[in-house]
Scaffold this motif. Structure first.
Motif, PDB file in Angstrom:
ATOM      1  N   MET A 152       0.825  -1.271  -0.020  1.00 28.96           N
ATOM      2  CA  MET A 152       0.066   0.088   0.075  1.00 28.96           C
ATOM      3  C   MET A 152       1.005   1.339  -0.044  1.00 28.96           C
ATOM      4  O   MET A 152       1.752   1.502   0.686  1.00 28.96           O
ATOM      5  CB  MET A 152      -0.921   0.019   1.144  1.00 28.96           C
ATOM      6  N   ARG A 153       0.676   2.171  -0.814  1.00 23.80           N
ATOM      7  CA  ARG A 153       1.611   3.478  -1.193  1.00 23.80           C
ATOM      8  C   ARG A 153       0.711   4.557  -0.764  1.00 23.80           C
ATOM      9  O   ARG A 153      -0.510   4.719  -1.089  1.00 23.80           O
ATOM     10  CB  ARG A 153       2.029   3.560  -2.596  1.00 23.80           C
ATOM     11  N   ILE A 154       1.253   5.317   0.252  1.00 25.22           N
ATOM     12  CA  ILE A 154       0.452   6.611   0.927  1.00 25.22           C
ATOM     13  C   ILE A 154       1.189   7.761   1.039  1.00 25.22           C
ATOM     14  O   ILE A 154       2.252   7.484   1.576  1.00 25.22           O
ATOM     15  CB  ILE A 154       0.074   5.875   2.500  1.00 25.22           C
ATOM     16  N   ASP A 155       0.552   8.646   0.133  1.00 26.04           N
ATOM     17  CA  ASP A 155       1.217  10.087   0.345  1.00 26.04           C
ATOM     18  C   ASP A 155       0.500  10.962   0.927  1.00 26.04           C
ATOM     19  O   ASP A 155      -0.507  11.355   0.394  1.00 26.04           O
ATOM     20  CB  ASP A 155       1.578  10.400  -1.192  1.00 26.04           C
ATOM     21  N   LEU A 156       0.943  11.524   2.092  1.00 29.10           N
ATOM     22  CA  LEU A 156      -0.085  12.278   3.014  1.00 29.10           C
ATOM     23  C   LEU A 156       0.283  13.803   3.158  1.00 29.10           C
ATOM     24  O   LEU A 156       0.016  14.356   3.917  1.00 29.10           O
ATOM     25  CB  LEU A 156       0.179  11.927   4.363  1.00 29.10           C
ATOM     26  N   HIS A 157       1.045  14.409   1.895  1.00 29.19           N
ATOM     27  CA  HIS A 157       1.253  15.714   1.940  1.00 29.19           C
ATOM     28  C   HIS A 157       1.334  16.182   0.369  1.00 29.19           C
ATOM     29  O   HIS A 157       2.393  16.058  -0.160  1.00 29.19           O
ATOM     30  CB  HIS A 157       2.631  16.119   2.643  1.00 29.19           C
ATOM     31  N   CYS A 158       0.260  16.779  -0.195  1.00 24.16           N
ATOM     32  CA  CYS A 158       0.242  17.026  -1.553  1.00 24.16           C
ATOM     33  C   CYS A 158      -0.684  18.341  -1.613  1.00 24.16           C
ATOM     34  O   CYS A 158      -1.701  18.677  -1.035  1.00 24.16           O
ATOM     35  CB  CYS A 158      -0.342  16.006  -2.463  1.00 24.16           C
ATOM     36  N   LEU A 216       5.121  12.679  -6.939  1.00 21.29           N
ATOM     37  CA  LEU A 216       4.123  11.997  -6.185  1.00 21.29           C
ATOM     38  C   LEU A 216       4.598  10.747  -5.454  1.00 21.29           C
ATOM     39  O   LEU A 216       5.112   9.911  -6.482  1.00 21.29           O
ATOM     40  CB  LEU A 216       2.975  11.576  -6.805  1.00 21.29           C
ATOM     41  N   GLY A 217       4.580  10.455  -4.276  1.00 26.62           N
ATOM     42  CA  GLY A 217       4.940   9.140  -3.882  1.00 26.62           C
ATOM     43  C   GLY A 217       6.285   9.051  -3.684  1.00 26.62           C
ATOM     44  O   GLY A 217       7.073   7.908  -3.310  1.00 26.62           O
ATOM     45  N   GLU A 218       7.125  10.061  -3.581  1.00 22.55           N
ATOM     46  CA  GLU A 218       8.695  10.172  -3.442  1.00 22.55           C
ATOM     47  C   GLU A 218       8.965   9.525  -2.012  1.00 22.55           C
ATOM     48  O   GLU A 218       9.941   8.906  -2.092  1.00 22.55           O
ATOM     49  CB  GLU A 218       9.373  11.479  -3.742  1.00 22.55           C
ATOM     50  N   ASN A 219       8.334   9.902  -1.037  1.00 26.54           N
ATOM     51  CA  ASN A 219       8.407   9.352   0.188  1.00 26.54           C
ATOM     52  C   ASN A 219       6.891   8.950   0.713  1.00 26.54           C
ATOM     53  O   ASN A 219       5.931   9.773   0.048  1.00 26.54           O
ATOM     54  CB  ASN A 219       8.791  10.432   1.393  1.00 26.54           C
ATOM     55  N   THR A 220       6.669   8.083   1.485  1.00 33.45           N
ATOM     56  CA  THR A 220       5.478   7.483   1.679  1.00 33.45           C
ATOM     57  C   THR A 220       5.339   7.093   3.256  1.00 33.45           C
ATOM     58  O   THR A 220       6.447   7.236   4.034  1.00 33.45           O
ATOM     59  CB  THR A 220       5.239   6.216   1.116  1.00 33.45           C
ATOM     60  N   THR A 221       3.939   7.182   3.368  1.00 33.93           N
ATOM     61  CA  THR A 221       3.833   6.597   4.956  1.00 33.93           C
ATOM     62  C   THR A 221       3.375   5.030   5.350  1.00 33.93           C
ATOM     63  O   THR A 221       2.807   4.765   4.432  1.00 33.93           O
ATOM     64  CB  THR A 221       2.740   7.420   5.664  1.00 33.93           C
ATOM     65  N   ASP A 222       3.985   4.561   6.372  1.00 37.80           N
ATOM     66  CA  ASP A 222       3.774   3.068   6.685  1.00 37.80           C
ATOM     67  C   ASP A 222       2.186   3.084   6.787  1.00 37.80           C
ATOM     68  O   ASP A 222       1.617   3.812   7.406  1.00 37.80           O
ATOM     69  CB  ASP A 222       4.358   2.744   8.100  1.00 37.80           C
ATOM     70  N   PRO A 223       1.799   2.062   6.378  1.00 37.78           N
ATOM     71  CA  PRO A 223       0.170   1.648   6.514  1.00 37.78           C
ATOM     72  C   PRO A 223      -0.332   1.497   7.880  1.00 37.78           C
ATOM     73  O   PRO A 223      -1.409   1.948   8.190  1.00 37.78           O
ATOM     74  CB  PRO A 223      -0.178   0.282   5.723  1.00 37.78           C
ATOM     75  N   GLU A 224       0.635   1.055   8.867  1.00 37.61           N
ATOM     76  CA  GLU A 224       0.271   1.144  10.200  1.00 37.61           C
ATOM     77  C   GLU A 224       0.105   2.445  10.879  1.00 37.61           C
ATOM     78  O   GLU A 224      -0.939   2.742  11.511  1.00 37.61           O
ATOM     79  CB  GLU A 224       1.136   0.246  10.917  1.00 37.61           C
ATOM     80  N   VAL A 225       0.899   3.436  10.444  1.00 33.91           N
ATOM     81  CA  VAL A 225       0.515   4.807  10.988  1.00 33.91           C
ATOM     82  C   VAL A 225      -0.442   5.358  10.294  1.00 33.91           C
ATOM     83  O   VAL A 225      -1.410   6.113  11.053  1.00 33.91           O
ATOM     84  CB  VAL A 225       2.037   5.366  10.364  1.00 33.91           C
ATOM     85  N   TYR A 226      -0.619   5.132   9.233  1.00 35.06           N
ATOM     86  CA  TYR A 226      -1.957   5.424   8.326  1.00 35.06           C
ATOM     87  C   TYR A 226      -3.289   5.032   9.017  1.00 35.06           C
ATOM     88  O   TYR A 226      -4.028   5.801   9.334  1.00 35.06           O
ATOM     89  CB  TYR A 226      -2.029   5.097   6.938  1.00 35.06           C
ATOM     90  N   GLY A 227      -3.363   3.702   9.527  1.00 32.83           N
ATOM     91  CA  GLY A 227      -4.249   3.394  10.163  1.00 32.83           C
ATOM     92  C   GLY A 227      -4.369   4.084  11.604  1.00 32.83           C
ATOM     93  O   GLY A 227      -5.644   4.014  11.736  1.00 32.83           O
TER      94      GLY A 227
END
Length: 285
Positions: free
Chosen positions: A1-7, A256-267
């Motif tokens: 799962m690829r998560i980008d939280l700052h755009c 986009l997606g150059e750095n991503t957030t761990d799915p557990e942190v997103y959860g």
């Protein structure tokens, strides 16, 4: 799962429309993308209407703050955008950007740069006006080669020759307001030294005590040693650690997606939020 939280979109200082950002995020192979325009939520409706199937949108904003003379940005996620107290503060910050831009233009003119409000307004294209729009004007005029080169003491950096302060929220108050609106807070790029002064650890500790949820460690402007240090600080303060692109379209070279957030942190971010919830795409236009 690829998560980008700052755009960012063109609703603030990005170059992609909110709809275009959603399409670009899907094309980049992201599963989750956060829309975090500066001090505004005006891009939400367009982004939601265009949300492709398979992509989930996290609504948010990047709030302008200042503590002990240091400017900083606070990422706020999944808050109620209509909650009155936070809405009023966002509008106060946003509305101060126009007179600030005029004042910076005056300083640039005094330095011999023929930038105009009409030029900056054209570049902003209806988005929330900010320094990146003035930086783009300097690029257009051939004063600097890139937007990043405008953010130096010679030009637009904090304390620079053409810099003007704007209204910025105390981050402890911003954390309180976001929490009151059911949201989750993450301190954006706290050690991005090229932006000027970095946020000192004691200030981050004060924010953690006020309810800050996390730190953005994995960011293009923070090297590996800095990221490791921030992870250690986050561990000491019991904070979540996120990563993101801080994407601005063609205004910056970051993908986009150059750095991503761990799915557990997103959860965990989802678990803590009560003001809004992520929206899965069902095939927008």
């Amino acid at each position: 799962m690829r998560i980008d939280l700052h755009c960012h979109s063109a609703a603030s200082d990005g170059t992609d429309t909110p709809a275009g950002l959603m399409r670009a995020a899907a094309a980049a192979g992201l599963d989750v993308v956060a829309l975090t325009d500066h001090d505004t939520t005006r891009g939400y409706a367009e982004a939601l209407a265009a949300l492709p199937e398979g992509l989930t949108l996290v609504t948010g904003a990047e709030l302008s703050c200042r503590i002990d003379g240091v400017s900083l940005h606070l990422l706020a996620y999944l808050f109620d955008p209509e909650e009155p107290a936070l809405l009023a503060e966002r509008e106060l910050v946003r509305d101060d950007r126009v007179p600030r831009a005029h004042a910076m233009i005056a300083k640039l003119n005094a330095l011999g740069v023929p930038v105009t409000w009409e030029q900056v307004e054209r570049i902003a294209a209806g988005g929330t006006v900010g320094r990146p729009h003035l930086a783009s004007a300097l690029v257009e005029l051939g004063v600097v080669p890139t937007v990043s080169d405008a953010f130096t003491p010679a030009w637009l950096a904090d304390g620079g020759r053409a810099h003007v302060d704007k209204h910025e929220t105390d981050p402890l108050e911003a954390i309180r307001l976001v929490k009151g609106a059911g949201g989750v807070t993450v301190l954006a790029h706290p050690a991005a030294a090229k932006r000027g002064h970095t946020v000192p650890p004691e200030a981050i500790a004060a924010m953690a005590a006020a309810g800050l949820d996390g730190l953005e460690a994995d960011h293009a402007e923070q090297d590996q040693d800095t990221r490791t240090r921030l992870r250690g600080l986050a561990g000491d303060l019991d904070l979540l650690v996120t990563g993101s692109s801080d994407y601005h379209g063609t205004r910056k070279t970051i993908a986009l997606g150059e750095n991503t957030t761990d799915p557990e942190v997103y959860g965990e971010i989802i678990r803590r939020a009560t003001g809004a919830f992520p929206v899965p795409g069902t095939g927008g236009a």
